[in-house]
Scaffold this motif. Structure first.
Motif, short mmCIF file in Angstrom:
data_model
loop_
_atom_site.label_atom_id
_atom_site.label_comp_id
_atom_site.label_asym_id
_atom_site.label_seq_id
_atom_site.Cartn_x
_atom_site.Cartn_y
_atom_site.Cartn_z
N LEU A 249 -24.96 1.94 -10.54
CA LEU A 249 -25.08 1.32 -9.22
C LEU A 249 -25.97 0.09 -9.28
O LEU A 249 -25.63 -0.96 -8.72
N LEU A 250 -27.13 0.19 -9.98
CA LEU A 250 -28.03 -0.97 -10.07
C LEU A 250 -27.35 -2.13 -10.78
O LEU A 250 -27.52 -3.29 -10.38
N SER A 251 -26.59 -1.84 -11.82
CA SER A 251 -25.90 -2.92 -12.56
C SER A 251 -24.82 -3.58 -11.72
O SER A 251 -24.49 -4.76 -11.93
N MET A 252 -24.23 -2.84 -10.77
CA MET A 252 -23.18 -3.39 -9.91
C MET A 252 -23.72 -4.31 -8.83
O MET A 252 -23.06 -5.25 -8.41
N ILE A 253 -24.94 -4.05 -8.37
CA ILE A 253 -25.46 -4.79 -7.22
C ILE A 253 -26.51 -5.83 -7.60
O ILE A 253 -26.99 -6.56 -6.73
N PRO B 298 -29.27 -2.16 -17.18
CA PRO B 298 -29.78 -0.94 -17.81
C PRO B 298 -28.75 -0.35 -18.76
O PRO B 298 -27.55 -0.63 -18.67
N LYS B 299 -29.23 0.47 -19.70
CA LYS B 299 -28.31 1.14 -20.60
C LYS B 299 -27.52 2.18 -19.81
O LYS B 299 -28.09 2.96 -19.04
N ILE B 300 -26.19 2.19 -20.01
CA ILE B 300 -25.32 3.11 -19.27
C ILE B 300 -24.50 3.91 -20.27
O ILE B 300 -23.84 3.34 -21.16
N ASP C 70 -34.52 1.54 -10.39
CA ASP C 70 -33.80 2.71 -10.91
C ASP C 70 -34.80 3.57 -11.66
O ASP C 70 -35.36 3.16 -12.68
N ILE C 71 -35.05 4.77 -11.13
CA ILE C 71 -36.05 5.67 -11.72
C ILE C 71 -35.35 6.69 -12.60
O ILE C 71 -34.34 7.28 -12.20
N PRO C 72 -35.85 6.90 -13.83
CA PRO C 72 -35.23 7.89 -14.71
C PRO C 72 -35.02 9.24 -14.01
O PRO C 72 -35.85 9.67 -13.22
N GLY C 73 -33.88 9.89 -14.32
CA GLY C 73 -33.48 11.10 -13.63
C GLY C 73 -34.48 12.23 -13.72
O GLY C 73 -35.12 12.46 -14.74
N LEU C 74 -34.62 12.93 -12.61
CA LEU C 74 -35.47 14.12 -12.56
C LEU C 74 -34.62 15.36 -12.76
O LEU C 74 -33.42 15.36 -12.51
N ILE C 75 -35.24 16.42 -13.20
CA ILE C 75 -34.58 17.71 -13.28
C ILE C 75 -35.51 18.76 -12.72
O ILE C 75 -36.70 18.49 -12.49
N GLU C 76 -35.01 19.94 -12.49
CA GLU C 76 -35.85 21.01 -11.98
C GLU C 76 -36.97 21.31 -12.97
O GLU C 76 -36.74 21.41 -14.17
N SER D 189 -18.38 4.57 -4.83
CA SER D 189 -18.04 4.72 -6.25
C SER D 189 -18.72 3.57 -6.98
O SER D 189 -18.29 2.41 -6.87
N ALA D 190 -19.81 3.88 -7.67
CA ALA D 190 -20.53 2.83 -8.39
C ALA D 190 -19.68 2.23 -9.49
O ALA D 190 -19.81 1.05 -9.81
N ALA D 191 -18.79 3.03 -10.08
CA ALA D 191 -17.97 2.55 -11.18
C ALA D 191 -16.94 1.53 -10.71
O ALA D 191 -16.72 0.50 -11.36
N SER D 192 -16.31 1.77 -9.57
CA SER D 192 -15.27 0.86 -9.08
C SER D 192 -15.79 -0.14 -8.05
O SER D 192 -15.12 -1.12 -7.73
N GLY D 193 -16.97 0.11 -7.52
CA GLY D 193 -17.53 -0.79 -6.52
C GLY D 193 -17.13 -0.44 -5.11
O GLY D 193 -17.51 -1.14 -4.16
#
Length: 428
Positions: A175-179, A184-186, A213-219, A315-319
């Motif tokens: 999403l960040l790379s689209m807008i 970032p590495k994807i 874009d903040i690195p993903g969190l997990i439980e 859809s971040a991939a298609s925009g």
């Protein structure tokens, strides 16, 4: 994370002031030139300045000690010692400088001018300042004062209006790379993003915002699982959170459970952060199962309504619908307060010599040892082989109450006293 530094402790020291000069005018046909010792120069300050070209504290990985130059010593013929240059330490915008001992904020380096954290010591006076009608040949001068020193913590909190939060691999980086122009590495695996990324998003002429874009969190991130939640300091300033979720459940996760878990981790980090306004970006809607799409959306929207959050399917991939999200984010930001700038909590004070009467007295056998910061500073500029210099020393000791303080602390006439190696019999 090896290439990203956002928290570091360093030692900083301003330069010492230069010493005053002991000199007398020596010139042909001038028999009594008098004292002409110049003053010492001031030491260099420690100054922090914003470096727009960096976004990490990586430069501090191998260097943790910063010492400014000392002032030049005074010279004959009333020549003043050189004032040392300030030591400029560049830091990324958004760096919060804290006192290591107390944790209090000294300065938030955000949208501000260079800031002096440690002041250099003042230069000492040359002997020409100590000439009087009765003391015409002063053979002593003053040493410069020491520069300030301290340990500080540099903590980077990125300046972003919007923070993208969510589980790993939900499409935040895409999403960040689209807008924006951020790259970032994807990749299709968890924890592709190992450090926060900033992107400037434009929604029209002279309109836009900064997204992180903040690195993903997990439980369990609050207990150190995954990447932990240290990176959440970079959304501390964010006015709005975009909660990116995989609405398709492509990895077998329930989007509602994902939102609950992430919000719980935000709450564990900070109640204030968890209370920030959110927009939910329901990503990967293009691969949502057609047969169950309506029921999934209905259930998810009901859950979002209970949270008071707006849902935008993208859809971040298609925009698809990404522009709508950006415009909604921009409109919401217009209603929110500006980016937080942390107010200083640490009050800096001008460094001055300690109180003359702030001394300690100890007895070892028959010898009394007297120590004190002001006393040590006074003795540094005294020539004890010169009678007038010694008389000046005794005068300063009496006028500033040190002699009276010594007697008050138990020293009597005839006692042996040691002042930093200077031994004498005490006589008041």
């Amino acid at each position: 994370m090896a290439d990203f530094y956002d928290n570091v402790k360093i030692y900083i020291k301003a330069g010492n002031g230069g010493n005053g000069c002991i000199s007398f005018r020596r010139e042909k046909y001038v028999s009594h030139g008098g004292p002409d010792g110049g003053d010492g120069g001031n030491g260099g300050n420690i100054v922090f300045a914003i470096d727009k070209g960096t976004n990490t504290l990586l430069d501090f990985r191998t260097r943790r000690k910063f010492v400014a130059a000392n002032g030049g010593n005074g010279m004959p013929a009333k020549f003043h010692g050189a004032t040392a240059d300030d030591l400029i330490i560049p830091v990324p915008e958004g760096t919060v400088i804290k006192d290591a001992a107390t944790g209090k904020v000294i300065k938030d380096m955000s949208m501000c001018e260079p800031y002096t954290v440690c002041r250099g010591g003042k230069g000492g006076w040359g002997n020409r300042h100590f000439a009087t009608p009765t003391r015409q040949v002063p053979r002593f001068a003053k040493n410069g004062l020491d520069g300030e020193e301290r340990e500080v913590i540099l903590e980077l909190k990125m300046l972003a209006d919007v923070g993208f939060v969510g589980m790993p691999n939900v499409g935040k980086s895409t999403l960040l790379s689209m807008i924006s122009q951020a790259r970032p590495k994807i990749a299709n695996y968890h924890f592709t993003t190992l450090s926060p990324m900033l992107g400037v998003v434009s929604v029209g002429e002279n309109k836009g915002f900064v997204a992180a874009d903040i690195p993903g969190l997990i439980e369990g991130a609050s207990e150190g699982a995954g990447l932990g939640y240290d990176f959440l300091r970079h959304v501390d300033r964010c006015r709005l959170l975009v909660h990116v979720v995989d609405i398709s459940g492509s990895e077998g996760r329930d989007p509602i459970a994902d939102v609950k878990m992430i919000n719980e981790e935000l709450r564990n980090y900070s109640d204030e952060l968890a209370a920030r306004p959110q927009i939910i970006a329901a990503n990967k809607c293009d691969i949502l199962d057609a047969e169950t799409a309506e029921s999934v959306k209905a259930g998810f929207e009901k859950f979002a309504d209970s949270l008071g959050c707006e849902v935008i399917y993208i859809s971040a991939a298609s925009g698809d619908n990404v522009k709508t999200l950006c415009h909604e984010v921009y409109d919401r930001l217009q209603e929110l307060p500006p980016v937080t700038i942390y107010e200083p909590e640490y009050e800096q004070q001008e460094k001055e010599p300690a109180s003359p009467c702030d001394i300690t007295v100890t007895k070892d056998g028959e010898m009394w040892a007297v120590e004190g910061e002001w006393l040590k500073w006074l003795m540094s500029g005294i020539n004890f082989d010169d009678r007038e210099s010694l008389m000046y020393f005794e005068k300063m000791m009496r006028e500033n109450g040190v002699i009276a303080k010594m007697r008050e602390l138990g020293i009597s006439d005839g006692d042996e006293v040691d002042l930093y190696g200077l031994e004498f019999d005490f006589v008041d």
